[in-house]
Design an enzyme around this catalytic site. Sequence first.
Site, short mmCIF file in Angstrom:
data_model
loop_
_atom_site.label_atom_id
_atom_site.label_comp_id
_atom_site.label_asym_id
_atom_site.label_seq_id
_atom_site.Cartn_x
_atom_site.Cartn_y
_atom_site.Cartn_z
N ASP A 208 0.85 -1.19 0.00
CA ASP A 208 0.00 0.00 0.00
C ASP A 208 0.88 1.24 0.00
O ASP A 208 2.10 1.16 0.12
CB ASP A 208 -0.91 0.01 1.24
CG ASP A 208 -0.10 -0.04 2.53
OD1 ASP A 208 0.31 1.03 3.00
OD2 ASP A 208 0.13 -1.16 3.05
N ASP A 210 0.71 3.59 2.38
CA ASP A 210 0.49 4.16 3.70
C ASP A 210 -0.70 5.11 3.59
O ASP A 210 -1.70 4.75 2.98
CB ASP A 210 1.77 4.83 4.23
CG ASP A 210 1.80 4.93 5.75
OD1 ASP A 210 1.45 3.92 6.39
OD2 ASP A 210 2.18 5.97 6.28
#
Length: 289
Positions: A208, A210
């Site tokens: 991802d 973040d």
Amino acid sequence: MKTMIGVIGGSGIYEMDGLKNAEWQTVSGPWGAPSDQILTGSLNGVDMAFLPRHGRGHVHSPTTVPYRANIDALKRIGVTDVISVSACGSLNAEMAPGEFVIVDQFIDRTFAREKSFFGDGCVAHVSVAHPTCPRLSDACETAATDTGIKVHRGGTYLAMEGPQFSSLAESKMYQSWGCDVIGMTNMPEAKLAREAELCYASVAMITDFDCWHPDHGAVDVADVIRTLTQNAGKARSLISKLPNLLGAERAPCPHECDRALEFAIMTAPEKRDPAVLAKLDAIAGRVLS
């Protein structure tokens, strides 16, 4: 010396097609029980050991992983080279979910973990200026490239305590520090591997962005798990190539990872606590004997 590759990983990383004489072993040591049993066997003529960092079924949080027991157990059974495989978030727009980073630096922001095998009774100071092994990292990069994984060589890993993900302010701060990825498990693991004189390489699998990225918002656990599952297959392919790259015979590390304690122990021999020394038998036996 014989090579033994130790892989510390999450779900799906501790099982390997083609592993011969595979056996789950219970390893006990003076630092408590490791996260789980260790799966040992051989792959292409090279001894292998797989340790689920969080335990099968994910029973340990990043804070409660028994890091010292894990490293001691691996050293105790003869591991020479440790490959850490872990999920992480990206703080770098050039490093996207699904890609891998061969980490070479860390910033340790954890605060609730035991970070050393040494202390009262036997004090030691080990350099972690270069916490990962370039030789082992080279092998991981080559294996990733040969597998077709998009891999970034070099990156700074921000180790946070967790278990919550970052606030937006934290994410932006870490990004401003020049960090590339963020995770919860490589510290104190890397420091302890250095104290144990084990070569250590960190393969960070990005799941991802973040929460700093304006187009992605907060971390979505469902998306993380989906990408993590895809990454696990890539990681197994990467690991399967390491035995041929590293070989069955192990020469001394040219970067002296396996001699990290050479001048590190500060306590005078007559002042060392015998009970502490007994606990250090696997970790520091080479320099304490």
